[in-house]
Design a protein around this motif. Structure first.
Motif, PDB file in Angstrom:
ATOM      1  N   ALA A 141     -19.133 -29.805  14.574  1.00  0.00           N
ATOM      2  CA  ALA A 141     -18.687 -28.994  13.279  1.00  0.00           C
ATOM      3  C   ALA A 141     -17.244 -28.721  13.300  1.00  0.00           C
ATOM      4  N   ASN A 167     -20.747 -18.000   7.051  1.00  0.00           N
ATOM      5  CA  ASN A 167     -21.992 -18.318   7.662  1.00  0.00           C
ATOM      6  C   ASN A 167     -22.069 -19.880   8.151  1.00  0.00           C
ATOM      7  N   GLY A 168     -21.220 -20.665   8.062  1.00  0.00           N
ATOM      8  CA  GLY A 168     -21.236 -22.067   8.441  1.00  0.00           C
ATOM      9  C   GLY A 168     -22.024 -23.036   7.176  1.00  0.00           C
ATOM     10  N   LEU A 169     -22.127 -22.386   6.015  1.00  0.00           N
ATOM     11  CA  LEU A 169     -22.747 -23.359   5.128  1.00  0.00           C
ATOM     12  C   LEU A 169     -21.876 -24.309   4.429  1.00  0.00           C
ATOM     13  N   GLU A 190     -25.052 -28.776  -0.490  1.00  0.00           N
ATOM     14  CA  GLU A 190     -25.043 -28.071   0.466  1.00  0.00           C
ATOM     15  C   GLU A 190     -25.379 -28.888   2.207  1.00  0.00           C
ATOM     16  N   ARG A 192     -25.552 -28.003   6.650  1.00  0.00           N
ATOM     17  CA  ARG A 192     -25.315 -27.293   7.688  1.00  0.00           C
ATOM     18  C   ARG A 192     -25.787 -28.116   8.781  1.00  0.00           C
TER      19      ARG A 192
END
Length: 377
Positions: A141, A167-169, A190, A192
């Motif tokens: 990531a 929030n990492g989205l 989107e 993740r």
């Protein structure tokens, strides 16, 4: 412990704890500023920064405790001497040894605490921090995602993200993979990062898939959810590389061939082991020098700045010399004995000077001068 000793213990312990806490706070603040890179450049959460900062605390305490002990003891003893409380203690019949026994107990407790930190707490925390740093460095990531930029990964992988939320989205994601005979791209509203059956995946939502083959055929498909496997791009074969400070005491004293190949030479490991065992002795040096600076001399209405300055300079020189001996011991094993002799000798000398001040100085008599004085009297 008598009533007077209990009072002296509390009066000395509180400034010592306060000085150690203040120095630890400054060290933690410095470490947190250094760890901001984890958030800014690696895209990690605040919790990761806090975790790395807290894992650095044991190593900070091993250095801070002797200094905080010296500073706190000087503050407490200076106040007790200035307000003539020590004079009242000695006037009540308490011996010098009984009066300094609470300070010695505090120094002994600090020595044991430092020993536990250097032998158990410090290596555990440093190993955890090393593993956390390695995970961050190999985190897909962080490696593949950078807001507003095309990031090229391994094996022809390119990733673009328009926005990364707290929030990492991931918002408006584009993934492109160039193969030998075709090119494939994904776009999603989107996405993740996550794991499925232990394998890293990129879960994309509300997107489409396009592939252009070498025969000139374009294939396209829309999907509501797609798990893009990242196992082929996360093959990390490099092991975690530890340092001598990350090993436990048995590993330093009896290193395995693997430790010798990956961590350091036998001399470096032995020097680190003896440094772990000898570093707590500097707490005794700090307290002995603080006692000698204040209690080891006569009462002075003008203050004790000169005596405190000399004690601080001596403690600083001894501590710097200790670090120098540790470095030299990595190449000359016989110097490891000096790691213990230096703090022990400094403590003995400071205590000897402290009790020597009790003895009244005898006036030196010169026989020839006395006869001459008597003749002309």
């Amino acid at each position: 412990m008598t009533l007077i000793q209990g009072y002296l213990f509390r009066q000395i312990a509180r400034p010592v704890v306060g000085a150690c806490a203040a120095l630890a706070g400054i060290g933690i603040l410095s470490q947190s500023l250094e760890q901001l890179e984890v958030i800014v450049e690696r895209g990690q959460s605040v919790w990761v920064m806090v975790k790395l900062t807290l894992l650095a605390v044991p190593q900070l305490l091993a250095v801070i405790i002797p200094i905080g002990l010296f500073v706190g003891a000087l503050m407490a003893l200076t106040r007790l001497q200035r307000e003539q409380e020590l004079t009242a203690v000695f006037a009540s019949g308490v011996t010098r040894w009984s009066a300094i026994r609470p300070a010695i107990r505090i120094a002994a407790g600090a020595t044991v605490l430092t020993l536990l930190i250097t032998t158990v707490g410090q290596p555990w925390a440093l190993r955890q921090a090393r593993a956390e740093t390695f995970a961050i460095r190999t985190d897909l990531a962080a490696l593949l995602v950078e807001e507003g930029r095309f990031v090229q990964g391994p094996d022809g992988l390119t990733v673009y993200v328009q926005q990364i939320e707290q929030n990492g989205l991931l918002k408006n994601l584009f993934v492109y993979v160039k193969g030998d005979n075709d090119a494939t791209s994904w776009d999603a509203a989107e996405a993740r990062f996550g794991r499925v059956d232990g394998e890293p995946v990129l879960t994309m939502l509300k997107g489409s898939w396009q592939r252009f083959s070498s025969r000139g055929v374009l294939e396209q498909l829309s999907f509501g959810r797609y798990d893009f496997p990242l196992g082929a791009y996360s093959d990390v074969t490099e092991p975690i590389r530890y340092k001598p400070s990350d090993l436990y005491l048995p590993q330093l004293l009896n290193p395995s061939p693997q430790d010798l190949n990956r961590v350091g030479s036998p001399g470096e490991l032995a020097a680190e082991a003896h440094s772990r065992l000898s570093a707590p002795l500097y707490a005794l040096v700090a307290m002995a020098m603080a006692l000698n600076a204040i209690v080891g001399g006569a009462y002075n209405r003008t203050g004790y700045s000169w005596r405190i300055g000399k004690a601080a300079a001596a403690f600083l020189l001894i501590r710097i010399a200790g670090y120098g001996i540790v470095s030299a011991s990595a190449w000359n094993g016989w110097l490891n004995v000096l790691q213990y002799l230096l703090p022990i000798a400094a403590t003995v000398i400071a205590l000897r000077l402290l009790f020597r001040a009790l003895k009244p100085r005898r006036r030196r008599r010169w026989p020839a001068y006395e006869r001459l004085k008597a003749r002309f009297a």
